[in-house]
Design a protein around this motif. Sequence first.
Motif, PDB file in Angstrom:
ATOM      1  N   SER A 342     -18.645  29.051  -4.900  1.00  0.00           N
ATOM      2  CA  SER A 342     -19.742  28.147  -5.210  1.00  0.00           C
ATOM      3  C   SER A 342     -21.008  28.951  -5.478  1.00  0.00           C
ATOM      4  O   SER A 342     -21.158  30.090  -5.028  1.00  0.00           O
ATOM      5  CB  SER A 342     -19.977  27.187  -4.046  1.00  0.00           C
ATOM      6  N   ALA A 343     -21.942  28.332  -6.197  1.00  0.00           N
ATOM      7  CA  ALA A 343     -23.218  28.991  -6.487  1.00  0.00           C
ATOM      8  C   ALA A 343     -24.177  28.929  -5.305  1.00  0.00           C
ATOM      9  O   ALA A 343     -25.273  29.487  -5.374  1.00  0.00           O
ATOM     10  CB  ALA A 343     -23.869  28.364  -7.712  1.00  0.00           C
ATOM     11  N   ASN A 455     -35.481  32.371  -9.387  1.00  0.00           N
ATOM     12  CA  ASN A 455     -34.480  31.831  -8.469  1.00  0.00           C
ATOM     13  C   ASN A 455     -33.919  30.478  -8.890  1.00  0.00           C
ATOM     14  O   ASN A 455     -33.250  29.809  -8.095  1.00  0.00           O
ATOM     15  CB  ASN A 455     -35.032  31.727  -7.045  1.00  0.00           C
ATOM     16  N   VAL A 456     -34.146  30.081 -10.130  1.00  0.00           N
ATOM     17  CA  VAL A 456     -33.569  28.841 -10.661  1.00  0.00           C
ATOM     18  C   VAL A 456     -32.433  29.211 -11.621  1.00  0.00           C
ATOM     19  O   VAL A 456     -32.658  29.939 -12.589  1.00  0.00           O
ATOM     20  CB  VAL A 456     -34.623  27.996 -11.398  1.00  0.00           C
ATOM     21  N   PRO A 457     -31.196  28.765 -11.370  1.00  0.00           N
ATOM     22  CA  PRO A 457     -30.107  29.061 -12.294  1.00  0.00           C
ATOM     23  C   PRO A 457     -30.301  28.351 -13.627  1.00  0.00           C
ATOM     24  O   PRO A 457     -30.614  27.158 -13.656  1.00  0.00           O
ATOM     25  CB  PRO A 457     -28.857  28.546 -11.569  1.00  0.00           C
ATOM     26  N   VAL A 458     -30.143  29.091 -14.713  1.00  0.00           N
ATOM     27  CA  VAL A 458     -30.309  28.536 -16.054  1.00  0.00           C
ATOM     28  C   VAL A 458     -28.967  28.477 -16.772  1.00  0.00           C
ATOM     29  O   VAL A 458     -28.523  27.415 -17.207  1.00  0.00           O
ATOM     30  CB  VAL A 458     -31.330  29.359 -16.863  1.00  0.00           C
ATOM     31  N   PHE A 459     -28.312  29.617 -16.921  1.00  0.00           N
ATOM     32  CA  PHE A 459     -26.947  29.648 -17.453  1.00  0.00           C
ATOM     33  C   PHE A 459     -26.015  29.906 -16.284  1.00  0.00           C
ATOM     34  O   PHE A 459     -26.192  30.869 -15.539  1.00  0.00           O
ATOM     35  CB  PHE A 459     -26.809  30.690 -18.560  1.00  0.00           C
ATOM     36  N   ILE A 460     -25.018  29.045 -16.115  1.00  0.00           N
ATOM     37  CA  ILE A 460     -24.347  28.924 -14.837  1.00  0.00           C
ATOM     38  C   ILE A 460     -22.838  29.118 -14.938  1.00  0.00           C
ATOM     39  O   ILE A 460     -22.244  29.030 -16.018  1.00  0.00           O
ATOM     40  CB  ILE A 460     -24.632  27.544 -14.205  1.00  0.00           C
ATOM     41  N   ASP A 461     -22.241  29.383 -13.793  1.00  0.00           N
ATOM     42  CA  ASP A 461     -20.801  29.272 -13.597  1.00  0.00           C
ATOM     43  C   ASP A 461     -20.602  28.024 -12.737  1.00  0.00           C
ATOM     44  O   ASP A 461     -21.115  27.953 -11.620  1.00  0.00           O
ATOM     45  CB  ASP A 461     -20.269  30.517 -12.878  1.00  0.00           C
ATOM     46  N   ALA A 462     -19.885  27.036 -13.246  1.00  0.00           N
ATOM     47  CA  ALA A 462     -19.781  25.749 -12.553  1.00  0.00           C
ATOM     48  C   ALA A 462     -19.131  25.872 -11.185  1.00  0.00           C
ATOM     49  O   ALA A 462     -19.462  25.129 -10.265  1.00  0.00           O
ATOM     50  CB  ALA A 462     -18.998  24.757 -13.404  1.00  0.00           C
ATOM     51  N   GLY A 463     -18.197  26.825 -11.029  1.00  0.00           N
ATOM     52  CA  GLY A 463     -17.467  26.931  -9.777  1.00  0.00           C
ATOM     53  C   GLY A 463     -16.126  26.243  -9.880  1.00  0.00           C
ATOM     54  O   GLY A 463     -15.469  26.281 -10.923  1.00  0.00           O
ATOM     55  N   VAL A 464     -15.711  25.579  -8.816  1.00  0.00           N
ATOM     56  CA  VAL A 464     -14.398  24.925  -8.797  1.00  0.00           C
ATOM     57  C   VAL A 464     -14.522  23.590  -8.082  1.00  0.00           C
ATOM     58  O   VAL A 464     -15.372  23.414  -7.203  1.00  0.00           O
ATOM     59  CB  VAL A 464     -13.356  25.822  -8.093  1.00  0.00           C
ATOM     60  N   GLY A 465     -13.685  22.655  -8.468  1.00  0.00           N
ATOM     61  CA  GLY A 465     -13.677  21.349  -7.834  1.00  0.00           C
ATOM     62  C   GLY A 465     -12.861  21.337  -6.552  1.00  0.00           C
ATOM     63  O   GLY A 465     -12.391  22.377  -6.076  1.00  0.00           O
TER      64      GLY A 465
END
Length: 640
Positions: A342-343, A455-465
């Motif tokens: 997770s992010a 410290n604000v994510p702009v381009f992201i890795d969504a992670g996993v459900g």
Amino acid sequence: MKTLKLIIVAFLLCSFSIHAYVERDLLQHTADLEKVKRSLLSRQDWIPYPAYNDRAGWNELLKENKQFLINQGEKYLGYEWKVVKATDYIEFEKSGNRNSMQDPFGSNNRAITSLLFAELAEGKGRFMDQLINGVFLSCEMTSWVLSAHLSAAQLSHRALPDYKDQVIDLTSGDLSSLLSWVWYFFHNEFDKVDPVISERLKKEIKERTLDTYMNTDRFWWMAFNYKPGMMVNNWNPWCNFNVLQSFLLMEDDPDRLAEAVYRTMISVDKFINYTHSDGACEEGPSYWGHAAGKMYDYLQLLYDATGGKVSVFHEPIIKNMGEYIARSYVGDGWVVNFADASAKGGGGARIIYRYGKAVNSQMMQEYAGYLYDKETKNDIASGIDAFRILQNIYYAEEMKQLPATFTPPVYSWYPETEFCYMRNKTGWFLAAKGGYNNESHNHNDAGTFSLYVNNVPVFIDAGVGTYTRQTFSHERYSIWTMQSNYHNLPLINGIPQAFGAAFKATDSRFDARKMKFSTDISQAYSAAAKVNRWERSYTLTNKGVLLEDNFTLEERIGKDVLTFLSWGNIDISVPGKVQIQIKDEKVTLYYDKEQFSVSIEKIPLEDPRLSNVWGEEIYRISLTSGFTGLKGSYRIRIEK
């Protein structure tokens, strides 16, 4: 001096192989079986906590935490113990739903933990009846293993527990170690009620954990039969840590105890051997606490039980594995997430502090102080890991003395795992990776990046459900979060990356002078992509990030599409610009309007594991190239 500079530059620019299992065997080189026998302290003399009846000792140790633990336990005085039905196990086979079994089982285990620590805190016997209920119910269960794990580990390959087949997994080990602490603290009190309670509990732990561990080699996480290409992930230290606790607390035969301890050392060596010497956790920060963090717990327990005579805390790789969690921190709770991580989250102040103290890492101890200042202080007893809770209590006063300052490094380069983090003085943080597409908890993401501004994510890795049967099956890459076309990566000739160890980034390198990471991702795609070379580079400047793709194709059969995941408010109305606003941060992605057409797709997030991080939706931005040649380049600028 000139020669030294050249050596440093050569190191920064060189590339490394993707993965190599190294026969370090650090634990076995530290102590053989005979040394383990000589070193083990007798009769649990390694335990620093007061006995249950030492009320003055517990009052002194707990201080203001005493009432919190009592309050937590009081919530379970009227608890209705949950029955895990046969159909709850079978549901995993029918629909892939793990929670129908996990939820009631986990609820019971949390109740046992809270009751254990409430009774230790209060010492009046008020929680004892309910604790006995929890012990008795646990002993009556056929298995302590999750339905999702039974189907893979049982010889029957079914999700319903087979009474003939004992299995050790993460949660059976968790409960075994928890109940071992219950037995250690309360077996005399149980005997006053009925001796059969303690007798039954000891029998179940012996048969389910102690005997099973000594009599079988078949569980993959043990890695006793390791062969090149096998994976050794967080299961190894996690399970071995639980097994070690159970043996140290429950085994009466000193020779068998020593043999068991040494057997766990052989197994944990496989995990350390598998880990790159740079120490990065390929599973990501939110798995660090279960991977390197559980390894630390194991090593600390081994250190304590042998009076410090069996220790590898001085080894550089152990320190590197710890410091990864501090280096992966972005700010304001955000961490660099790759794979299933997770992010948000990853480790906790207390275990990071203890690990940092053990390996003499100032970075980890400062990071722990910084986190502790921001954390909720009553998380001292979160989870069901009794050892960690006891350690949290034991070090509670030390934690209060930590300064709340942390200065993160300007960059971190992991040359073997191929993670690269860069930050500048104007608030930009860039994380990129090479790697290969068969890492633990893998996503097809070789060459991807994440970008943060103040410290604000702009381009992201969504992670996993939320995990289901599909998550760890042949259907895994039918899930969108696992696919490269839902990462910040190109489709080459319209083709996404492929899964497997052969699909990887190559020639990954970092130039610290230029703050530039580059990698060739062509081999991460199947032959269908018809690509000979695709070098992607990220350069961090004072203004932002320059992304460059330089490529050579074997044949042009489709369009190249550069994909980016983001969130917040996104405006693509101005040709050549993608304008993104998230909170108070405004960022613009500049592209060649003559070369690309732009589109945007909303991705609704119905899974709470994703929506709790990103909200109700995220967006996929696609830049579709009109270039039809075989050799070319793309250039993207991201600035404020």
